[in-house]
Write a protein that holds these residues in place. Sequence first.
Motif, short mmCIF file in Angstrom:
data_model
loop_
_atom_site.label_atom_id
_atom_site.label_comp_id
_atom_site.label_asym_id
_atom_site.label_seq_id
_atom_site.Cartn_x
_atom_site.Cartn_y
_atom_site.Cartn_z
N THR A 186 1.10 9.13 19.33
CA THR A 186 1.87 10.12 18.56
C THR A 186 2.74 10.93 19.51
O THR A 186 2.27 11.37 20.56
CB THR A 186 0.92 11.06 17.80
OG1 THR A 186 0.14 10.30 16.88
CG2 THR A 186 1.71 12.12 17.03
N ILE A 187 4.00 11.09 19.13
CA ILE A 187 4.87 12.00 19.87
C ILE A 187 5.39 13.06 18.90
O ILE A 187 5.50 12.80 17.68
CB ILE A 187 6.05 11.29 20.55
CG1 ILE A 187 6.99 10.66 19.52
CG2 ILE A 187 5.55 10.26 21.54
CD1 ILE A 187 8.32 10.18 20.10
N VAL A 188 5.66 14.22 19.42
CA VAL A 188 6.24 15.30 18.63
C VAL A 188 7.52 15.74 19.33
O VAL A 188 7.50 16.07 20.52
CB VAL A 188 5.28 16.49 18.48
CG1 VAL A 188 5.93 17.59 17.65
CG2 VAL A 188 3.96 16.05 17.85
N ARG A 189 8.63 15.71 18.60
CA ARG A 189 9.92 16.12 19.15
C ARG A 189 10.62 17.03 18.16
O ARG A 189 10.81 16.67 17.01
CB ARG A 189 10.80 14.91 19.45
CG ARG A 189 12.19 15.27 19.93
CD ARG A 189 13.00 14.06 20.36
NE ARG A 189 14.37 14.46 20.68
CZ ARG A 189 15.40 14.36 19.85
NH1 ARG A 189 15.24 13.84 18.64
NH2 ARG A 189 16.59 14.78 20.23
N ARG A 192 9.06 17.42 14.84
CA ARG A 192 8.88 16.22 14.02
C ARG A 192 7.92 15.27 14.72
O ARG A 192 8.04 14.99 15.90
CB ARG A 192 10.22 15.53 13.77
CG ARG A 192 11.22 16.40 13.01
CD ARG A 192 12.53 15.68 12.80
NE ARG A 192 12.36 14.47 12.01
CZ ARG A 192 13.35 13.63 11.75
NH1 ARG A 192 14.57 13.85 12.23
NH2 ARG A 192 13.11 12.54 11.02
N ARG A 193 6.97 14.76 13.95
CA ARG A 193 5.94 13.87 14.48
C ARG A 193 6.31 12.41 14.19
O ARG A 193 6.86 12.09 13.13
CB ARG A 193 4.61 14.21 13.81
CG ARG A 193 3.41 13.43 14.30
CD ARG A 193 2.21 13.76 13.42
NE ARG A 193 1.99 15.19 13.33
CZ ARG A 193 1.16 15.87 14.10
NH1 ARG A 193 0.45 15.23 15.01
NH2 ARG A 193 1.01 17.17 13.95
N ARG A 195 4.88 8.13 15.04
CA ARG A 195 3.97 7.17 15.65
C ARG A 195 4.83 6.10 16.31
O ARG A 195 5.69 5.49 15.67
CB ARG A 195 3.07 6.53 14.59
CG ARG A 195 2.15 7.53 13.91
CD ARG A 195 0.87 7.73 14.69
NE ARG A 195 -0.01 6.58 14.57
CZ ARG A 195 -1.08 6.38 15.35
NH1 ARG A 195 -1.34 7.22 16.32
NH2 ARG A 195 -1.86 5.32 15.17
N HIS A 230 9.52 2.70 17.34
CA HIS A 230 8.61 3.20 16.31
C HIS A 230 7.59 2.13 15.93
O HIS A 230 7.88 0.93 15.94
CB HIS A 230 9.41 3.64 15.08
CG HIS A 230 10.21 4.88 15.31
ND1 HIS A 230 9.69 6.14 15.13
CD2 HIS A 230 11.49 5.06 15.75
CE1 HIS A 230 10.62 7.04 15.43
NE2 HIS A 230 11.71 6.42 15.81
N ILE A 274 9.39 15.87 24.68
CA ILE A 274 8.42 15.44 23.68
C ILE A 274 7.03 15.91 24.09
O ILE A 274 6.77 16.16 25.28
CB ILE A 274 8.39 13.91 23.48
CG1 ILE A 274 8.14 13.20 24.81
CG2 ILE A 274 9.65 13.41 22.80
CD1 ILE A 274 7.95 11.70 24.69
N THR A 275 6.16 16.01 23.10
CA THR A 275 4.73 16.17 23.35
C THR A 275 4.08 14.84 23.06
O THR A 275 4.34 14.21 22.03
CB THR A 275 4.12 17.26 22.46
OG1 THR A 275 4.77 18.51 22.76
CG2 THR A 275 2.64 17.40 22.70
N ARG A 277 0.68 12.53 22.54
CA ARG A 277 -0.71 12.61 22.12
C ARG A 277 -1.27 11.20 21.95
O ARG A 277 -1.11 10.58 20.91
CB ARG A 277 -0.83 13.39 20.81
CG ARG A 277 -0.41 14.85 20.94
CD ARG A 277 -0.41 15.56 19.61
NE ARG A 277 0.03 16.95 19.74
CZ ARG A 277 0.36 17.74 18.72
NH1 ARG A 277 0.31 17.25 17.48
NH2 ARG A 277 0.74 18.98 18.93
N ARG A 301 3.00 17.60 27.60
CA ARG A 301 4.40 17.81 27.27
C ARG A 301 5.25 17.21 28.38
O ARG A 301 4.99 17.44 29.55
CB ARG A 301 4.69 19.31 27.13
CG ARG A 301 6.13 19.63 26.66
CD ARG A 301 6.35 21.13 26.56
NE ARG A 301 6.44 21.77 27.86
CZ ARG A 301 5.50 22.49 28.44
NH1 ARG A 301 4.33 22.66 27.85
NH2 ARG A 301 5.69 23.05 29.63
#
Length: 320
Positions: A186-189, A192-193, A195, A230, A274-275, A277, A301
């Motif tokens: 999972t990334i968060v940018r 917005r999340r 996969r 993705h 990005i974060t 996870r 991060r």
Amino acid sequence: MDPETTPHASGSGLFLVRNSRSGTAVIRSDPAPTFAERLPEAVVHELAEDEDLDEAVAAAMQGDPAPQVLGIYGGDGSVSRMAHLARRNDRPMLALPGGTFNHFVRALGLDSIETAIDAYDAGSTVEVGVAEAAADDDAPITVLNVVSVGAYPELIEERERRTSLGKWIGGVVATAGALRRAEPLTIVRAGRRARVWSVFVSVGRNDPERVATMQRQEAEAGVLDIRIHHARGSKVRALASLAFGERSAAVLRALRLYPRDEDVERLVLREFEITVRPEPGHPSVFVHDGELEERDPGGFRLRCVARPHALTVFAPPAAD
């Protein structure tokens, strides 16, 4: 070029580090005779097994006189680390191909030691753009080719645990293991999340057909070229996306194993954050220029910034 940093054909003022651990998967001749013949006055330092490149350069820079040029004979990881030190010490860099792939030097037309030394003798330099990558609150790292999270770093992590098998056999075994264990992360940018199978952040604009942009395509890189794969395809597509050879990618496309265009998001930016996870039980890692960086298991991060004209490298003039 500043007169004080103009090289001498003899190698006077050059501190050249040889990383003998680089390129062990490739059979090549010993460069020592070439160094002795063409750079007789250079200080050639053989990096010991347990010696740190930063410490070797720091000791040299404290000498009287300090080196005017920092040189490195090694692979992409060694060249990337020396580039960071050259920037820190405000010195030009002489990069000699001594690794397995030599992505960075090949992009600058440095396909042999002789070519690189010819450019050095002529005082021919190019101003190279780099990226700076920082994980969490760590100090930025200089990146010459690419930063990646996801499938490729996991593959490298798997191979690192099989170093006793050698790079090529270990790579085959690691690929089989990665295919079995692969899971999206999972990334968060920007809130917005997503996969994803992988994210590649390339220094400078790259081949639009590639997902794994391992080798930079231009010297004057002022942007980041980002590929986000993705997780809408199979594990096989995830591993197939890591093919960075033109022929390999063509074969995989013909077999319809390569990722679909609609599954790959492409961005060109000056900054990218990005974060990351990873799934439980999967390594929290990223790779820059083939170097694996491990983070805390909970994720991290990652921030990348393009830095144009950040490094002076001896190389033939760029073709128009």
